[in-house]
Structure formats: structure tokens, C-alpha cells
Design an enzyme around this catalytic site. Sequence first.
Site, PDB file in Angstrom:
ATOM      1  N   SER A 129      21.131 -11.727  28.368  1.00 29.79           N
ATOM      2  CA  SER A 129      22.065 -11.094  27.467  1.00 29.79           C
ATOM      3  C   SER A 129      21.259 -11.614  25.882  1.00 29.79           C
ATOM      4  CB  SER A 129      23.517 -11.297  28.033  1.00 29.79           C
ATOM      5  OG  SER A 129      24.557 -11.064  26.673  1.00 29.79           O
ATOM      6  N   HIS A 144      21.664  -6.982  27.071  1.00 26.77           N
ATOM      7  CA  HIS A 144      23.506  -5.974  26.326  1.00 26.77           C
ATOM      8  C   HIS A 144      22.286  -6.066  24.543  1.00 26.77           C
ATOM      9  CE1 HIS A 144      25.937  -8.444  29.292  1.00 26.77           C
ATOM     10  NE2 HIS A 144      25.126  -7.475  29.693  1.00 26.77           N
ATOM     11  N   ASP A 147      28.765 -11.322  33.552  1.00 33.72           N
ATOM     12  CA  ASP A 147      28.280  -9.531  34.084  1.00 33.72           C
ATOM     13  C   ASP A 147      27.294  -9.913  34.423  1.00 33.72           C
ATOM     14  OD1 ASP A 147      27.967  -6.540  34.097  1.00 33.72           O
ATOM     15  OD2 ASP A 147      26.166  -6.577  32.454  1.00 33.72           O
TER      16      ASP A 147
END
Length: 200
Positions: free
Chosen positions: A19, A46, A139
Site C-alpha cells: 500500500s 492499494h 490487508d
Amino acid sequence: MTATDPYALRFPVIALVTSAGGLDALSRVLAPLPADLPAALLVAQHLEPARHSELAAILDQRTGLTVRAARNNDELSTGTVLVAPPARHLLVTSEARIGLIDSDSLPPARPSADLLLATLAVTCGPRALAVVLTGRGTDAQSGIRAIAHCGGRILAQDKASSAHFGMPSAAIDTTLVHDVLPLSAIAEAIRHHVTEHGGA
């Protein structure tokens, strides 16, 4: 596919999930890998769903591997990095192909590391390698549980080399991570996994 080896994918597959801070981390992991690496690589970072992404094009300039945005129904192939596009989740299907599905509103994170890793686990088994790089949030926690359940391997970036330690820390908290490594050591760990699991 045989009774003793039921997994659809016959070569190692490395999933790099990240991310915030991911562009630098991905660049430094992919740059040392050889163009003829006998493994497929998948990237889920992300991304803002409404914004065009140049991630694949940038990474393609920074490694000898072929890098491009994933397309629905793509075949996984060795020496190729497929990058999840914005606003889509990337899955690995039972036919060992890419499935792209539209993402909904947050949460979950988009594209979802959990969804990628869970589907990779059941199609690749012990040939799967999950690499959790810098990023905020949690995540990948569920996804690495699936990877571990199916016999795959899990690496996480260490705190000192992470721009954001949320995702690696959450992975480590599962106690399923095999190695916590500085960013500079991850490419070599990938090469080792590929050699151990069917790569030349």
C-alpha cells in the site's frame, strides 16, 4: 494436475502486496530479478479507484522482467509481472488465469491483498510465495492464513526498511510469516523460493 499434486499452477507464483510506500519497495524488489525468472509475479498495491495508474509502466522501466497491467482472463506466465489495475480486485481462477472483478466502496482495501492471496493459495499451494511490503492497515492478514493453510511461504518486510509498517506488522502478528526481511534481502529470498519450487 495429479492426485498427489492437485494444484492448477505448475510453476512458482510470487504475490507482492503493498500500500503506502509501495512504488519504491516494488521497484527495489523487482529490479534485481532476472528477466528469465521461471516464476510468475502478481502485484496488488492499494490504488485510488478513480485515478489512472502508471504503476505497471513505471515498474516496467525498472526491471528486466515484463511488467504490464493485468487483463481479465490473462494466463499467468513466467518472467511476467501482472499488476492489478485500479478499481478491480485481482483473483487467480481455477484455470490458473487472472480474474478481475469490480471493487465496491471501502472497505475492503482496493485491490484486496486478501482476495488475491486466498485465491492464489488454492491454485498454487506450496509453490505460492506471499510477500507483504510496506503499507498502512491490515490487508493481507486473512490471505496469508490461506497461503499458510495450503502450504505456501510468507515473507514480510521489516520495520526498519518499511515506509509504513501497518501491513507487514499485521502479517507478522499472525505468527505465520516465515521470514521478516529488510527490503534489500527480499529479491534473493524470492530467487531461493523459485529454485526450491520448480524454477531452474
